[in-house]
Design an enzyme around this catalytic site. Structure first.
Site, PDB file in Angstrom:
ATOM      1  N   ASN A  68       0.680  -1.232  -0.049  1.00  0.00           N
ATOM      2  CA  ASN A  68      -0.055   0.085  -0.046  1.00  0.00           C
ATOM      3  C   ASN A  68       0.897   1.143  -0.193  1.00  0.00           C
ATOM      4  O   ASN A  68       1.447   1.378   1.097  1.00  0.00           O
ATOM      5  CB  ASN A  68      -0.919  -0.121   0.994  1.00  0.00           C
ATOM      6  N   ARG A 106      -2.266  -2.012  -3.807  1.00  0.00           N
ATOM      7  CA  ARG A 106      -3.398  -1.309  -3.506  1.00  0.00           C
ATOM      8  C   ARG A 106      -3.334  -0.004  -4.575  1.00  0.00           C
ATOM      9  O   ARG A 106      -2.462   0.570  -4.330  1.00  0.00           O
ATOM     10  CB  ARG A 106      -3.777  -0.963  -2.236  1.00  0.00           C
ATOM     11  N   HIS A 156     -12.649   2.475  -0.539  1.00  0.00           N
ATOM     12  CA  HIS A 156     -12.506   1.670   0.589  1.00  0.00           C
ATOM     13  C   HIS A 156     -13.428   0.282   0.200  1.00  0.00           C
ATOM     14  O   HIS A 156     -13.873  -0.652   0.819  1.00  0.00           O
ATOM     15  CB  HIS A 156     -13.227   1.868   1.923  1.00  0.00           C
ATOM     16  N   ARG A 204     -11.585  14.999   6.956  1.00  0.00           N
ATOM     17  CA  ARG A 204     -12.009  15.550   5.977  1.00  0.00           C
ATOM     18  C   ARG A 204     -13.882  16.113   6.180  1.00  0.00           C
ATOM     19  O   ARG A 204     -14.280  15.337   7.006  1.00  0.00           O
ATOM     20  CB  ARG A 204     -12.263  14.614   4.915  1.00  0.00           C
ATOM     21  N   GLU A 258      -7.656  -5.401   4.550  1.00  0.00           N
ATOM     22  CA  GLU A 258      -7.507  -4.980   3.095  1.00  0.00           C
ATOM     23  C   GLU A 258      -6.162  -5.785   2.551  1.00  0.00           C
ATOM     24  O   GLU A 258      -6.301  -6.118   1.227  1.00  0.00           O
ATOM     25  CB  GLU A 258      -7.524  -3.535   2.980  1.00  0.00           C
TER      26      GLU A 258
END
Ligand code: ADP
Length: 397
Positions: free
Chosen positions: A8, A89, A178, A239, A383
């Site tokens: 990642n 990823r 996601h 965010r 993940e």
């Protein structure tokens, strides 16, 4: 028996995990931080040990070399031949990548082209892919996209009601994110519930520093809260989530903070959310600590956070016309007893609840009462494992 690495890569970091496959056993994991800066840090964790070294890492190629050297240095592998696969990823797959893909030059170029949709992430992802290709050119290399799972959304969900040319010419639509996490927890929830996923309507809540909620119907994503970029949807650590777009031209006109696209992006992506409202921290643990000490801004940050999650769950109960289960995952979803309780208790009219004896620290699986119409589950996301499994899938094709 083979070893597969999931990667990642961020703009200045590279997170990795080495698996023994198909056993799915984690052999080691690590993080290279501050790539391109002085005093970069490489951390390797294995066998209960954590080894850290500070050095200057120039770029992602050097980061990959250091990581592979470390694997040998710590005797985690004896030779590079043991590594037979790598999964990367990638944040934005656009409309092009509906599934993971085997890496070739064309795929890398496409990932680079899609940087328009994820300017901070895709170039870093592509750098990680190129670095591995240079050093280990013969292993199975697969790209796994955050957006693929959401390519099943119907057009009415992914289109915005703006002039059509911005979709056709500028590709402005909802892509979500996601995806690997939502897919993983949805499948796992079906197993826990002991029912085929094809029969289930699920609302998956990935609530971490970044947060998104997805409506999953019969195993496929039909709507998700993040939008054109991961800025949309529920409130997050730094965010905004959804806000009235008219706020932007207004603040451009009446403040000095919104002069360039970068300014706007920085304020909305990095200075808002829990951090912006609490003026204290983007981390939910800090927010809850301050809230319990009576801090009114932290309390408000918590309240808005819970409110936005509840509203999205409400939307998706409408989109799905009911649900069998609501699933919590990621840093906050897996660990915060308080957030789960506040979110679910406030919407119990829909037929969901949490059993205080099951909704505890470390809870996994069903946390609702047996007679709840809508079950509530905690499923730890993974993940990296989804990525490693995808590499296996391509190896076996
Ligand atoms: P990222 O999006 O960076 O992967 P994570 O999924 O790791 O984020 O989630 C990070 C968030 O999880 C932080 O807000 C952190 O405070 C929160 N978190 C972790 N442990 C707990 C806990 N025990 N209680 C409340 N929040 C927690």
């Amino acid at each position: 028996m083979s070893k597969t690495i999931s990667i990642n890569a961020g703009s200045s970091s590279l997170k990795w995990q080495l698996y023994l496959m198909p056993e799915e056993k984690v052999l080691a994991k690590g993080l290279l931080e501050r790539i391109g800066l002085k005093d970069s840090i490489s951390t390797v964790k294995f066998d209960g040990r954590s080894e850290k070294q500070v050095l200057d890492i120039e770029d992602h190629t050097q980061a990959v070399k250091i990581l592979l050297d470390d694997l040998k240095r710590f005797n985690i592998i004896e030779s590079y031949d043991e590594i037979t696969g790598v999964g990367h990823r990638v944040v934005a797959g656009g409309e092009y990548f509906k599934d993971s893909a085997l890496v070739d030059e064309e795929v890398i170029q496409k990932v680079e082209e899609l940087s328009l949709l994820a300017p901070l992430h895709n170039p870093a992802n592509a750098a990680g892919i190129r670095a591995f290709r240079e050093i280990l050119p013969d292993i199975t290399s697969v790209v796994v996209f955050d957006t693929s799972f959401h390519t099943t959304m119907p057009e009415k969900a992914y289109r915005y009601p703006i002039p059509t040319k911005y979709y056709t010419e500028n590709k402005v639509r909802k892509y979500g994110a996601h995806g690997t996490s939502h897919e993983y927890v949805a499948k796992d929830a079906a197993k826990v519930l002991g029912r085929p996923i094809e029969e289930l309507k699920l609302i998956t809540c990935h609530i971490g520093n970044g947060a998104s909620i997805t409506a999953v119907d019969k195993g496929v994503s039909v709507d998700t809260s993040m939008g054109f970029t991961p800025l949309g949807g529920v409130m997050m650590g730094t965010r905004t989530g959804d806000i009235d777009p008219a706020i932007i031209p207004y603040l451009m006109q009446y403040t000095d903070d919104f002069n360039t696209p970068e300014d706007i992006s920085r304020v909305l992506n990095r200075e808002s959310g829990l951090l912006g409202v609490s003026e204290k921290s983007s981390d939910m643990r800090d927010i809850h600590e301050a809230m319990r000490a009576g801090d009114a801004k932290a309390q408000l940050a918590n309240d808005i956070f819970v409110d936005r999650i509840q509203k999205y769950i409400g939307q998706y109960l409408a989109v799905l016309n009911g649900a069998d289960a609501i699933i919590f995952t990621a840093g906050i979803g897996e660990n915060s007893v308080t957030i789960r309780e506040l979110v679910i208790n406030g919407i119990s009219w829909f037929g969901c609840d949490v059993d205080p004896e099951k909704n505890v620290r470390g809870a996994e699986g069903v946390i609702s009462n047996p007679d709840a119409k809508v079950k509530v589950l905690v499923i730890p996301t993974d993940e990296e494992l989804v990525i490693a499994r995808d590499v296996e899938r391509f190896k076996n094709q």
